[in-house]
Scaffold this active site. Structure first.
Site, PDB file in Angstrom:
ATOM      1  N   ASP A 182      -7.009  20.551  11.961  1.00 43.90           N
ATOM      2  CA  ASP A 182      -6.046  20.068  10.974  1.00 43.90           C
ATOM      3  C   ASP A 182      -6.710  19.865   9.617  1.00 43.90           C
ATOM      4  O   ASP A 182      -7.927  19.678   9.532  1.00 43.90           O
ATOM      5  CB  ASP A 182      -5.465  18.715  11.415  1.00 43.90           C
ATOM      6  CG  ASP A 182      -4.367  18.875  12.444  1.00 43.90           C
ATOM      7  OD1 ASP A 182      -3.771  19.966  12.513  1.00 43.90           O
ATOM      8  OD2 ASP A 182      -4.111  17.903  13.175  1.00 43.90           O
ATOM      9  N   ARG A 204      -2.131   9.781  17.065  1.00 37.36           N
ATOM     10  CA  ARG A 204      -2.340  11.181  17.448  1.00 37.36           C
ATOM     11  C   ARG A 204      -3.825  11.512  17.614  1.00 37.36           C
ATOM     12  O   ARG A 204      -4.173  12.554  18.143  1.00 37.36           O
ATOM     13  CB  ARG A 204      -1.623  12.145  16.495  1.00 37.36           C
ATOM     14  CG  ARG A 204      -2.198  12.263  15.123  1.00 37.36           C
ATOM     15  CD  ARG A 204      -1.171  12.846  14.183  1.00 37.36           C
ATOM     16  NE  ARG A 204      -0.773  14.193  14.551  1.00 37.36           N
ATOM     17  CZ  ARG A 204      -1.505  15.282  14.359  1.00 37.36           C
ATOM     18  NH1 ARG A 204      -2.692  15.175  13.818  1.00 37.36           N
ATOM     19  NH2 ARG A 204      -1.059  16.460  14.711  1.00 37.36           N
ATOM     20  N   PRO A 260       0.832  -1.860  -1.444  1.00 36.78           N
ATOM     21  CA  PRO A 260       0.431  -0.836  -2.401  1.00 36.78           C
ATOM     22  C   PRO A 260      -0.896  -1.165  -3.086  1.00 36.78           C
ATOM     23  O   PRO A 260      -1.479  -0.317  -3.745  1.00 36.78           O
ATOM     24  CB  PRO A 260       1.584  -0.821  -3.421  1.00 36.78           C
ATOM     25  CG  PRO A 260       2.315  -2.097  -3.231  1.00 36.78           C
ATOM     26  CD  PRO A 260       2.084  -2.527  -1.817  1.00 36.78           C
ATOM     27  N   GLU A 319       9.372  -9.091  -2.948  1.00 39.13           N
ATOM     28  CA  GLU A 319       8.273  -8.997  -3.932  1.00 39.13           C
ATOM     29  C   GLU A 319       6.919  -8.921  -3.245  1.00 39.13           C
ATOM     30  O   GLU A 319       5.889  -8.692  -3.873  1.00 39.13           O
ATOM     31  CB  GLU A 319       8.289 -10.193  -4.885  1.00 39.13           C
ATOM     32  CG  GLU A 319       9.326 -10.097  -5.970  1.00 39.13           C
ATOM     33  CD  GLU A 319       9.284  -8.769  -6.702  1.00 39.13           C
ATOM     34  OE1 GLU A 319       8.204  -8.389  -7.186  1.00 39.13           O
ATOM     35  OE2 GLU A 319      10.328  -8.103  -6.767  1.00 39.13           O
TER      36      GLU A 319
HETATM   37  C1  SAM Z   1       8.526  -3.871  -3.019  1.00 35.19           C
HETATM   38  S1  SAM Z   1       6.984  -3.923  -2.174  1.00 35.19           S
HETATM   39  C2  SAM Z   1       6.147  -5.208  -3.041  1.00 35.19           C
HETATM   40  C3  SAM Z   1       5.267  -4.694  -4.114  1.00 35.19           C
HETATM   41  C4  SAM Z   1       4.504  -5.807  -4.836  1.00 35.19           C
HETATM   42  N1  SAM Z   1       5.407  -6.603  -5.633  1.00 35.19           N
HETATM   43  C5  SAM Z   1       3.453  -5.182  -5.748  1.00 35.19           C
HETATM   44  O1  SAM Z   1       3.778  -4.865  -6.885  1.00 35.19           O
HETATM   45  O2  SAM Z   1       2.302  -4.970  -5.282  1.00 35.19           O
HETATM   46  C6  SAM Z   1       7.406  -4.649  -0.635  1.00 35.19           C
HETATM   47  C7  SAM Z   1       6.484  -4.324   0.510  1.00 35.19           C
HETATM   48  O3  SAM Z   1       6.473  -2.928   0.766  1.00 35.19           O
HETATM   49  C8  SAM Z   1       5.228  -2.529   1.302  1.00 35.19           C
HETATM   50  N2  SAM Z   1       4.719  -1.428   0.484  1.00 35.19           N
HETATM   51  C9  SAM Z   1       5.233  -0.986  -0.678  1.00 35.19           C
HETATM   52  N3  SAM Z   1       4.557   0.082  -1.153  1.00 35.19           N
HETATM   53  C10 SAM Z   1       3.567   0.328  -0.272  1.00 35.19           C
HETATM   54  C11 SAM Z   1       2.505   1.274  -0.211  1.00 35.19           C
HETATM   55  N4  SAM Z   1       2.336   2.190  -1.168  1.00 35.19           N
HETATM   56  N5  SAM Z   1       1.669   1.242   0.863  1.00 35.19           N
HETATM   57  C12 SAM Z   1       1.828   0.314   1.814  1.00 35.19           C
HETATM   58  N6  SAM Z   1       2.816  -0.623   1.813  1.00 35.19           N
HETATM   59  C13 SAM Z   1       3.664  -0.625   0.793  1.00 35.19           C
HETATM   60  C14 SAM Z   1       4.341  -3.747   1.302  1.00 35.19           C
HETATM   61  O4  SAM Z   1       4.313  -4.284   2.617  1.00 35.19           O
HETATM   62  C15 SAM Z   1       5.025  -4.675   0.329  1.00 35.19           C
HETATM   63  O5  SAM Z   1       4.785  -6.029   0.613  1.00 35.19           O
END
Ligand code: SAM
Length: 250
Positions: A168, A153, A88, A115
């Site tokens: 698109d 795609r 994220p 985490e």
């Molecule tokens: C619970 S999340 C960890 C979030 C992290 N503790 C933080 O606050 O940045 C677990 C995993 O989900 C994935 N993930 C969660 N949200 C995402 C997003 N918006 N885009 C891409 N990957 C995401 C990532 O690979 C991340 O390591």
């Protein structure tokens, strides 16, 4: 194009990779997607892939070792391999990024859980960090599916004769016009008459106008970056006048 997806949960991808456009592209050999189970690269009888965070705190952190070994097991295409961490905290994934990635021969996607991942994976072996939106998922698998779908795609031949992706939303910086199919009248709602006229030029102008109208109403931010023709600018001017008139009620 080849995609290697590193995950603790490879089974989550089963039906996603079998169905529809992506499933057909894989069968035709246009896209090769491989799932790498990070757990197989964990050591010890319990194959532990996570541990408590240094410094204390809630939750578990994915260990660097199994991910490094999983990455090292993947054969690379010289100059073409890009290692992507789904997080994220990454750069926002969008259509221009999907095009950029579709030109690579090989992508490796790393899915986090818990985490997150030991920071030394990010600093030691990641080329790009991607986020699919400003919200937190439980794992990177859904994000990897989003990236895999949007990118593959765009690979030549994947959509086949079925349809072009060039109209698109986002392709020319605008949202796409609305679509209709049979029946002509559905629950008192009629298809716009122009679409039944058979006049290709009028239909083209109607679609362009609706595309501009939608973008103006829903995503005016896109208009600032879109490449607009002189015709587009005239249409937009008219749409803006119409909307100003309806606001003042005149
Ligand atoms: C619970 S999340 C960890 C979030 C992290 N503790 C933080 O606050 O940045 C677990 C995993 O989900 C994935 N993930 C969660 N949200 C995402 C997003 N918006 N885009 C891409 N990957 C995401 C990532 O690979 C991340 O390591």
């Amino acid at each position: 194009m080849r995609l290697d997806i590193l995950t603790l949960f490879p089974d989550l991808f089963a039906s996603f990779l079998e169905e529809s456009i992506l499933g057909r592209a894989i069968k035709k050999g246009l896209v090769d997607i491989r799932l790498i189970s990070i757990r197989e690269f964990a050591k010890g009888p319990h194959k532990v892939t996570d541990d408590r965070p240094f410094g204390g705190g809630d939750g578990m952190v994915m260990k660097a070792g199994p991910i490094y070994r999983a990455l090292e097991s993947v054969e690379r295409e010289r100059d073409q391999t890009l290692v992507i961490l789904l997080t994220p905290q990454g750069r926002g994934f969008d259509q221009p990024t999907a095009w950029e990635l579709s030109k690579r021969e090989h992508l490796i996607l790393i899915c986090g859980r818990y985490e997150g991942i030991d920071e030394r994976v990010r600093t030691g072996c990641v080329d790009m960090e991607l986020s699919i939106g400003d919200y937190v998922l439980s794992g990177g698998e859904l994000a990897a599916m989003v990236v895999a779908d949007a990118v593959t795609r765009l690979v030549p031949g994947v959509l086949g004769g079925e349809r072009s992706n060039l109209e698109d939303s986002f392709e020319d910086g605008l949202l796409e016009y609305p679509h209709y199919t049979r029946p002509r009248v559905f629950r008192d709602q009629e298809v716009p008459g122009i679409l039944l006229s058979g006049d290709h030029e009028k239909i083209r102008v109607w679609r362009r106008t609706e595309s501009l109208r939608r973008t103006l109403e829903r995503r005016p931010d896109l208009l600032r970056r879109a490449k607009l023709s002189e015709e587009d600018k005239r249409i937009l001017e008219r749409l803006e006048q119409e909307s100003a008139k309806s606001e003042t009620g005149s």
